[in-house]
Design a protein around this motif. Structure first.
Motif, PDB file in Angstrom:
ATOM      1  N   ASP A  31      14.349  -3.598  -9.359  1.00 12.49           N
ATOM      2  CA  ASP A  31      14.934  -4.141  -8.342  1.00 12.49           C
ATOM      3  C   ASP A  31      14.033  -4.213  -7.017  1.00 12.49           C
ATOM      4  N   GLU A  32      13.240  -2.985  -6.849  1.00 13.55           N
ATOM      5  CA  GLU A  32      12.558  -2.738  -5.710  1.00 13.55           C
ATOM      6  C   GLU A  32      11.216  -2.193  -5.795  1.00 13.55           C
ATOM      7  N   ILE A  33      10.339  -2.603  -5.003  1.00 10.58           N
ATOM      8  CA  ILE A  33       9.085  -1.531  -5.063  1.00 10.58           C
ATOM      9  C   ILE A  33       8.698  -1.122  -3.564  1.00 10.58           C
ATOM     10  N   TRP A  34       8.533   0.325  -3.574  1.00 14.96           N
ATOM     11  CA  TRP A  34       8.441   0.746  -2.102  1.00 14.96           C
ATOM     12  C   TRP A  34       6.842   0.709  -1.879  1.00 14.96           C
ATOM     13  N   LEU A  35       6.275   0.146  -1.039  1.00 14.20           N
ATOM     14  CA  LEU A  35       4.891   0.173  -0.706  1.00 14.20           C
ATOM     15  C   LEU A  35       4.447   1.003   0.555  1.00 14.20           C
ATOM     16  N   ILE A  36       3.734   1.996   0.315  1.00  9.66           N
ATOM     17  CA  ILE A  36       3.149   3.021   1.515  1.00  9.66           C
ATOM     18  C   ILE A  36       1.596   2.929   1.641  1.00  9.66           C
ATOM     19  N   ALA A  37       1.302   2.505   3.022  1.00 12.83           N
ATOM     20  CA  ALA A  37      -0.070   2.634   3.171  1.00 12.83           C
ATOM     21  C   ALA A  37      -0.176   2.694   4.677  1.00 12.83           C
ATOM     22  N   ARG A  38      -1.200   2.501   5.428  1.00  9.93           N
ATOM     23  CA  ARG A  38      -1.469   2.632   6.631  1.00  9.93           C
ATOM     24  C   ARG A  38      -1.636   1.187   7.162  1.00  9.93           C
ATOM     25  N   SER A  39      -2.030   0.276   6.658  1.00  7.98           N
ATOM     26  CA  SER A  39      -2.295  -1.148   6.915  1.00  7.98           C
ATOM     27  C   SER A  39      -1.095  -2.147   6.751  1.00  7.98           C
ATOM     28  N   SER A  40      -0.647  -2.380   8.017  1.00  8.98           N
ATOM     29  CA  SER A  40       0.804  -3.280   7.960  1.00  8.98           C
ATOM     30  C   SER A  40       0.379  -4.477   7.728  1.00  8.98           C
ATOM     31  N   ASP A  41      -0.640  -4.989   8.164  1.00 11.01           N
ATOM     32  CA  ASP A  41      -1.106  -6.413   7.710  1.00 11.01           C
ATOM     33  C   ASP A  41      -1.192  -6.705   6.049  1.00 11.01           C
ATOM     34  N   LYS A  42      -2.067  -5.789   5.508  1.00 12.17           N
ATOM     35  CA  LYS A  42      -2.228  -5.688   4.110  1.00 12.17           C
ATOM     36  C   LYS A  42      -0.996  -5.499   3.315  1.00 12.17           C
ATOM     37  N   LEU A  43       0.005  -4.711   3.814  1.00 12.63           N
ATOM     38  CA  LEU A  43       1.138  -4.410   3.176  1.00 12.63           C
ATOM     39  C   LEU A  43       2.126  -5.677   3.345  1.00 12.63           C
ATOM     40  N   SER A  77       2.948   3.620   7.125  1.00 13.49           N
ATOM     41  CA  SER A  77       2.378   5.106   7.460  1.00 13.49           C
ATOM     42  C   SER A  77       1.197   5.912   7.159  1.00 13.49           C
ATOM     43  N   ASP A  78       1.136   6.727   7.681  1.00  7.38           N
ATOM     44  CA  ASP A  78       0.016   7.738   7.460  1.00  7.38           C
ATOM     45  C   ASP A  78       0.504   8.997   6.589  1.00  7.38           C
ATOM     46  N   LEU A  79       0.221   9.246   5.420  1.00  7.95           N
ATOM     47  CA  LEU A  79       0.791  10.309   4.689  1.00  7.95           C
ATOM     48  C   LEU A  79       0.481  11.553   4.938  1.00  7.95           C
ATOM     49  N   THR A  80      -0.579  11.663   6.127  1.00  7.63           N
ATOM     50  CA  THR A  80      -0.999  13.023   6.397  1.00  7.63           C
ATOM     51  C   THR A  80      -0.088  13.262   7.704  1.00  7.63           C
ATOM     52  N   ARG A  81       0.863  12.345   8.103  1.00  8.56           N
ATOM     53  CA  ARG A  81       1.982  12.827   9.059  1.00  8.56           C
ATOM     54  C   ARG A  81       3.333  13.187   8.579  1.00  8.56           C
ATOM     55  N   THR A 126      -2.049  17.652  -0.715  1.00  5.77           N
ATOM     56  CA  THR A 126      -0.728  18.145  -0.076  1.00  5.77           C
ATOM     57  C   THR A 126       0.051  16.808   0.016  1.00  5.77           C
ATOM     58  N   ALA A 127      -0.283  15.968   0.503  1.00  4.31           N
ATOM     59  CA  ALA A 127       0.708  14.833   0.676  1.00  4.31           C
ATOM     60  C   ALA A 127       1.110  14.404  -0.850  1.00  4.31           C
ATOM     61  N   LEU A 128       0.291  14.110  -1.697  1.00  2.00           N
ATOM     62  CA  LEU A 128       0.689  13.940  -3.198  1.00  2.00           C
ATOM     63  C   LEU A 128       1.832  14.905  -3.723  1.00  2.00           C
ATOM     64  N   THR A 129       1.583  16.099  -3.338  1.00  2.00           N
ATOM     65  CA  THR A 129       2.442  17.220  -3.975  1.00  2.00           C
ATOM     66  C   THR A 129       3.921  17.223  -3.470  1.00  2.00           C
ATOM     67  N   HIS A 130       3.814  16.825  -2.171  1.00  2.00           N
ATOM     68  CA  HIS A 130       4.926  16.603  -0.911  1.00  2.00           C
ATOM     69  C   HIS A 130       5.740  15.560  -1.503  1.00  2.00           C
TER      70      HIS A 130
END
Length: 260
Positions: free
Chosen positions: A29-41, A61-65, A115-119
């Motif tokens: 039904d959905e794909i949630w896309l996570i990355a820092r580049s708004s334009d590319k997303l 978003s930045d996964l280190t934040r 850390t981000a992967l585990t979180h």
């Protein structure tokens, strides 16, 4: 609501996973896309919506934040999706000696790659059910210590070990975990990490589409590790059986010749 979540989705292997997952799960039904580049997303969202009709939810978003995990947890609690696949594709590397790298660069790799992967994995697990998949992007660098990219190799060794152990922990729930361990892949990764040391590694460069197709095939077969290409499979076998002293000597020759 059947959902897939992909980090590092704006480019490289993460983007390829986002594009190919709808062929793996045809009832998403959905794909949630996570990355820092708004334009590319946004561009990827438009392409996926046009090709598949699947709604894409963007987290630029930045996964280190910490704030990205706050927003994700809020949406998970509110929407309670059935997460069919989580792809931890975000990562960063640095082909340089530890002594020539800043502390911020080295610890940043650990924060994103481990850390981000585990979180995120821990955050998503309550919303995963029988038959769900977790795909963690490791690397052939996980097979042996990597002089010249020591911290990067160590982070990927963590991802491989974590994935295999997690797969055992989740076996009773019938949730399957696959660590993807490619060699060099033709992506933007090397623009920031630096070109791989040695002509041999450059000749082994693989295409991301082929790596992801192989990975999803292995995911379908419930394999704990996916290795693309005969050369990388050979490297994995050699790392298992060779004495540490020989492995260390060989990896030092392979990795540091262009850095010293």
């Amino acid at each position: 609501m059947k959902t897939a979540i992909v980090t590092g989705a704006s480019s490289g292997l993460g983007r390829e996973f986002a594009r190919q997952i709808p062929k793996f799960y045809r009832s998403l039904d959905e794909i949630w896309l996570i990355a820092r580049s708004s334009d590319k997303l946004e561009q990827l969202k438009e392409e996926l919506t046009k090709e598949t009709g699947i709604y894409c939810r963007i987290y630029d978003s930045d996964l280190t934040r910490d704030y990205v995990f706050y927003h994700l947890q809020r949406d998970l609690e509110a929407l309670r999706p059935d997460i069919r696949m989580l792809v931890n594709g975000a990562g960063v590397g640095c082909n340089a000696l530890v002594s020539q790298s800043s502390p911020e660069t080295l610890t940043g790799m650990i924060q994103l790659n481990c850390t981000a992967l585990t979180h995120l994995t821990s955050l998503c697990l309550p919303y995963m059910n029988r038959g769900s998949r977790i795909v963690n992007l490791a690397s052939a660098a996980a097979f042996a210590p990597q002089p010249g990219s020591a911290v990067y190799g160590a982070t990927k060794a963590y991802v491989l070990s974590f994935s295999r152990a997690l797969g055992q922990e989740l076996a009773d729930r019938r949730i399957f975990v696959t660590a993807v361990c490619p060699g060099p892949v033709e992506t933007d990764f090397f623009r920031t990490a630096g070109e791989p040391a040695g002509k041999t590694r450059q000749k082994l460069m693989a295409q991301p589409g082929k790596v992801v197709r192989k990975a999803l095939s292995d995911v379908r077969r419930r394999r704990s590790v996916s290795v693309y290409g005969a050369a990388m499979k050979g490297a994995r076998t050699a790392a298992k059986i060779a004495p540490d002293r020989l492995t260390d000597w060989f990896m030092n020759k392979m990795n540091t010749r262009s850095l010293t």
